[in-house]
Design an enzyme around this catalytic site. Structure first.
Site, PDB file in Angstrom:
ATOM      1  N   GLU A   1      54.891  89.744  76.929  1.00  0.00           N
ATOM      2  CA  GLU A   1      55.515  90.930  76.334  1.00  0.00           C
ATOM      3  C   GLU A   1      55.549  90.831  74.808  1.00  0.00           C
ATOM      4  O   GLU A   1      55.373  91.829  74.112  1.00  0.00           O
ATOM      5  CB  GLU A   1      56.958  91.101  76.838  1.00  0.00           C
TER       6      GLU A   1
ATOM      7  N   LYS B   1      47.167  72.557  63.440  1.00  0.00           N
ATOM      8  CA  LYS B   1      47.687  72.173  64.757  1.00  0.00           C
ATOM      9  C   LYS B   1      49.022  71.460  64.680  1.00  0.00           C
ATOM     10  O   LYS B   1      49.239  70.628  63.811  1.00  0.00           O
ATOM     11  CB  LYS B   1      46.676  71.273  65.459  1.00  0.00           C
TER      12      LYS B   1
ATOM     13  N   HIS C   1      33.455  82.508  59.559  1.00  0.00           N
ATOM     14  CA  HIS C   1      34.787  83.073  59.841  1.00  0.00           C
ATOM     15  C   HIS C   1      35.038  84.381  59.106  1.00  0.00           C
ATOM     16  O   HIS C   1      36.038  85.036  59.344  1.00  0.00           O
ATOM     17  CB  HIS C   1      35.873  82.055  59.476  1.00  0.00           C
TER      18      HIS C   1
ATOM     19  N   CYS D   1      29.140  77.619  62.348  1.00  0.00           N
ATOM     20  CA  CYS D   1      29.582  77.635  63.757  1.00  0.00           C
ATOM     21  C   CYS D   1      28.909  78.813  64.442  1.00  0.00           C
ATOM     22  O   CYS D   1      28.047  79.467  63.858  1.00  0.00           O
ATOM     23  CB  CYS D   1      31.116  77.738  63.815  1.00  0.00           C
TER      24      CYS D   1
HETATM   25  N1  GLN Z   1      27.998  76.923  70.955  1.00  0.00           N
HETATM   26  C1  GLN Z   1      29.285  77.461  70.641  1.00  0.00           C
HETATM   27  C2  GLN Z   1      29.095  78.791  69.923  1.00  0.00           C
HETATM   28  O1  GLN Z   1      28.131  78.951  69.249  1.00  0.00           O
HETATM   29  C3  GLN Z   1      30.062  76.538  69.761  1.00  0.00           C
HETATM   30  C4  GLN Z   1      31.458  77.046  69.483  1.00  0.00           C
HETATM   31  C5  GLN Z   1      32.335  76.081  68.731  1.00  0.00           C
HETATM   32  O2  GLN Z   1      31.888  75.099  68.193  1.00  0.00           O
HETATM   33  N2  GLN Z   1      33.609  76.341  68.650  1.00  0.00           N
HETATM   34  O3  GLN Z   1      29.944  79.661  69.998  1.00  0.00           O
HETATM   35 ZN    ZN Z   2      31.778  75.305  65.910  1.00  0.00          ZN
END
Ligand code: GLN
Ligand code: ZN
Length: 762
Positions: free
Chosen positions: A17, A118, A702, A734
């Site tokens: 909620e 974290k 990001h 990433c």
């Molecule tokens: N192979 C994943 C991706 O490309 C790796 C994600 C990650 O490292 N958090 O989304």
């Molecule tokens: Zn990653």
């Protein structure tokens, strides 16, 4: 009488909620009064459910609109300049701008949110307080006091929860000119004094002060500061329980036992060995709260041995014994009763926050009235649960155990050393200098999510779903070919999540419907539950990757999640070690790697995003963890021929202290996050003489920003200063699943151009 309490309760609500209300408020479809009403209802419900379960002292201050550390920053007026409201008190919108950033309507520019990190070794993230050398503290937030009144008006006996002064300072970050955070303690302590006095004025008898940093390796000046701080707080009229959790006190045990406070809470789930020592060291006037029910996992407590321990403690401590979960229940799902799709047997093995409160109450009853029929019945039931688990063929799979037992060190060893493998791989793959690739996922578009949902709900046939995913793969391959990338990926369209996708295909994993746990703010995760020996009944990714390879003459990289990451992002078993679970996962993934190889796939990437997260809180425990974590990876990677290239990927930017372990993983290529650190973290690899190939991320995924080619060339030139050109790969930081296609293509065009230009210079 042994007293029961909890250190905190989940705040999200059993139907999330709070998440829903927060998101509605941010979108503008719920006003502040509406949001506050939801908060009040949740708090009332949570106090009531704990009280109904039999908890004597209820926590207040565990509720947060976003994060409990952020609550404290507001309480103490630790509000960085950029968020300070023009004249006047901070409000809810101040809080949310600290948490989420804000757009300044006046000047177009954005205000950057506070950093998030974290909370110890959990998957909860807190907002990092920002301190300046001239930091002033001022009581600036009434929430805690209001909630105390609220709870008391409902007739509850409460125990407010505060993060202690040393832990609060420890968690923060010094901004601006360099200074020692500890210097702020003298300025901060009077604020704790004020808070305690106000709470006492409200009629509160006990307050819980969390100092979980007492389970860490602390520098001497921090240790010494504890006594100083608590000597000062001693004057305040309230009784104080200092709470520690997530580990053992070890070298801080004497310090913690002798702090001038009225009680101490210890975590006997994570560190049972500290129990006898603490009994001997605790001054005779102090309350000892024993955290005996695991606040961080989903398993039912084995009541019998715990009750025996508590009964013995009770003989020594009498009235001074308190019974509690090991830590705040924030880290466990809310209510098992909601799970209507778990089979009865599995469900009988589990306990969520509400059930854990009942366990705590039952244990206390077992101390106070051992012969009570309710206690006897619960013990009988608990024994039956333990026996059913111990004997269940759903959990214990002889084939898995036998296979693991037959594993020899050579199974964790590639046939030849890297130099030889590398030569074979180069000859086979024929890649240019600075080969370009991506980390695996491409944008998860609404269309992809809809197709997956429809398929899961039975509204889309397997054939249609497969065709939809094939279309996504064809699209991703076509785009990558057009961009001129060297090593392609299939794009991960079929994956909801890098752990859940594999967990769903492994034996030994279960899934809850409502087992949500707060990750940060309104974000919740629903970790899969490892309940039994793990194995892979059938190939998991081979058909998708094979299909992708058929669409192109270029090299297609297979994409898997590694054993440590699978483990870290699941609820693990408690009846076998993390090491064994990681090894079982490793064997399942090893089979997948070998099947990919047999299907003609020449490169396989095994992601270990959570490798670093698994590090224990205490340095002394690092070595053992790193040994099994590295070995689990090697076990996955070592079933293939030399000419098959193994990649791994880790997305964080701290390698200095684990570089030796990273090297021991012996992946042929590692891709890492580096763009934001200007390639500086490659120094760890250089200084260690890291021998294998590295793909330092050349842009930050990001943000939707598209960096230009020059920027990426500049980064790569920094990289070449540290790592020889022939061992460098070019890739983003990433995966791209959170991005949209236009910015993805634009950034990759520039990335490929950067690699090409650089090739001309070597
Ligand atoms: N192979 C994943 C991706 O490309 C790796 C994600 C990650 O490292 N958090 O989304
Ligand atoms: Zn990653």
């Amino acid at each position: 009488m042994a007293i029961t309490h909890t250190l905190g309760f989940p705040r999200i609500g059993h139907d999330r909620e709070l998440k829903k209300a927060l998101e509605a408020y941010w979108q503008g479809s719920l006003d502040e009064a509406g949001l506050r009403q939801v908060g009040r209802e949740l708090r009332a419900a949570h106090w009531q459910v704990q009280r109904d379960a039999g908890i004597d002292l209820l926590p207040v201050g565990d509720f947060a609109w976003y994060d409990q550390v952020l609550n404290h920053s507001l309480l103490f007026g630790v509000i960085p300049e950029r968020f300070r409201p023009a004249g006047g008190q901070p409000g809810l919108d101040t809080l949310f701008s600290m948490a989420r950033g804000a757009t300044k309507s006046c000047c177009g520019g954005g205000v950057q949110a506070q950093e998030m990190t974290k909370w110890f070794d959990t998957n909860y993230h807190y907002l990092v307080p920002e301190f300046t050398a001239d930091q002033q503290f001022r009581l600036s937030w009434e929430q805690l006091f209001e909630e105390v009144d609220e709870a008391r008006a409902l007739g509850h006996e409460v125990k407010p929860v505060l993060i202690g002064p040393l832990t609060y300072l420890w968690l923060g970050k010094a901004k601006g000119e360099a200074f020692d955070k500890l210097e702020l303690l003298e300025r901060l302590l009077p604020l704790y004094g004020e808070v305690l006095q106000r709470l006492a004025g409200q009629g509160v008898a006990w307050v819980q002060i969390d100092e979980p940093i007492l389970v860490l390796d602390l520098p001497q000046d921090w240790k010494s500061a504890f006594e100083r701080a608590y000597n000062l707080l001693q004057r305040e009229p309230l009784k104080k329980l200092v709470a520690t959790y997530f580990g053992g006190l070890e070298d801080n045990l004497g310090l913690a036992a002798n702090l001038p406070v009225d009680g101490l809470h210890i975590d006997l789930v994570r560190a049972p060995e500290q129990y006898p020592t603490i009994l001997d060291r605790l001054p005779a006037y102090k309350v000892l709260s024993l955290g005996v029910v695991n606040g961080r996992n989903v398993w039912r407590c084995d009541l019998e041995p715990v009750l025996t321990l508590l009964q013995e403690a009770h003989q020594r401590l009498g009235e001074r014994l308190w019974v509690a979960p090991s830590c705040s229940l924030l880290h466990s799902p809310v209510d098992l009763e909601r799970e209507d799709q778990l089979d009865g047997e599995l469900k009988s093995w589990l306990a969520f926050a509400v059930q854990k409160c009942r366990e705590v109450a039952l244990l206390a009853k077992g101390v106070n009235e051992p012969e009570h029929p309710v206690v006897q019945a619960a013990l009988t039931e608990s024994r039956a649960v333990q026996a059913s688990r111990a004997a269940s063929p759903r959990i214990h799979k002889p084939q898995v155990r036998d296979r693991l037992a037959a594993i020899k060190p050579r199974h964790s060893q590639r046939h030849s050393p890297f130099a030889e493998r590398s030569a074979l791989q180069r000859a086979r793959l024929q890649l240019p200098l600075f080969p370009t690739t991506t980390i695996g996922s491409f944008p998860q578009t609404p269309a992809i999510r809809l197709a997956r949902q429809a398929y899961k709900q039975g509204k889309l046939s397997l054939t249609d779903y497969t065709e939809a995913m094939h279309a996504e793969i064809r699209h991703a391959v076509a785009v990558q070919e057009q961009l001129g990338l060297d090593v392609l990926v299939h794009g991960e369209a079929e994956r909801n999540d890098m752990v859940e996708y594999f967990a769903e295909q492994l034996d030994g994993y279960a899934f809850t419907r409502f087992g949500w746990v707060q990750s940060y703010g309104s974000r919740c995760v629903k970790p899969a539950v490892i309940y039994g020996d793990l194995s892979r009944p059938a190939p998991m990714t081979v058909e998708w990757i094979r299909y992708a390879q058929q669409q192109t003459a270029k090299v297609m990289k297979g994409m898997l999640t590694g054993p440590v990451t699978m483990l870290m992002w699941s609820f693990p078993r408690e009846d076998v070690s993390r090491e064994i679970q990681a090894r079982q996962l490793a064997l399942a993934i090893r089979d997948e790697v070998c099947d990919l190889e047999a299907a003609g796939i020449r490169i396989v990437q095994i992601d270990e995003a959570a490798f670093r997260e698994g590090l224990p809180l205490r340095r002394t425990a690092w070595k053992a963890y790193l040994e099994w974590a590295v070995d689990a990876f090697r076990l996955c990677a070592s079933g293939v021929r030399d000419e098959t290239q193994i990649h791994t990927h880790m997305c964080y930017s701290e390698f200095n202290d684990v570089i030796e372990a990273i090297a021991a993983m012996d992946a042929d290529v590692i891709t890492i996050e580096t763009s934001r650190s200007q390639m500086e973290l490659l120094e760890a690899f250089r200084d260690f003489h890291y021998p294998n190939d590295i793909g330092p991320g050349v842009y930050d995924i990001h943000s939707p920003r598209v960096p230009d080619t020059a920027e990426m060339i500049q980064l790569l030139q920094q990289a070449v200063k540290r790592i020889p050109a022939e061992r460098l790969w070019v890739n983003p930081d990433c995966g791209l699943k959170t991005r949209a296609w236009p910015e993805t293509e634009a950034a990759l065009i520039n990335m490929v151009a950067a690699a090409r230009q650089l090739r001309g210079q070597f």
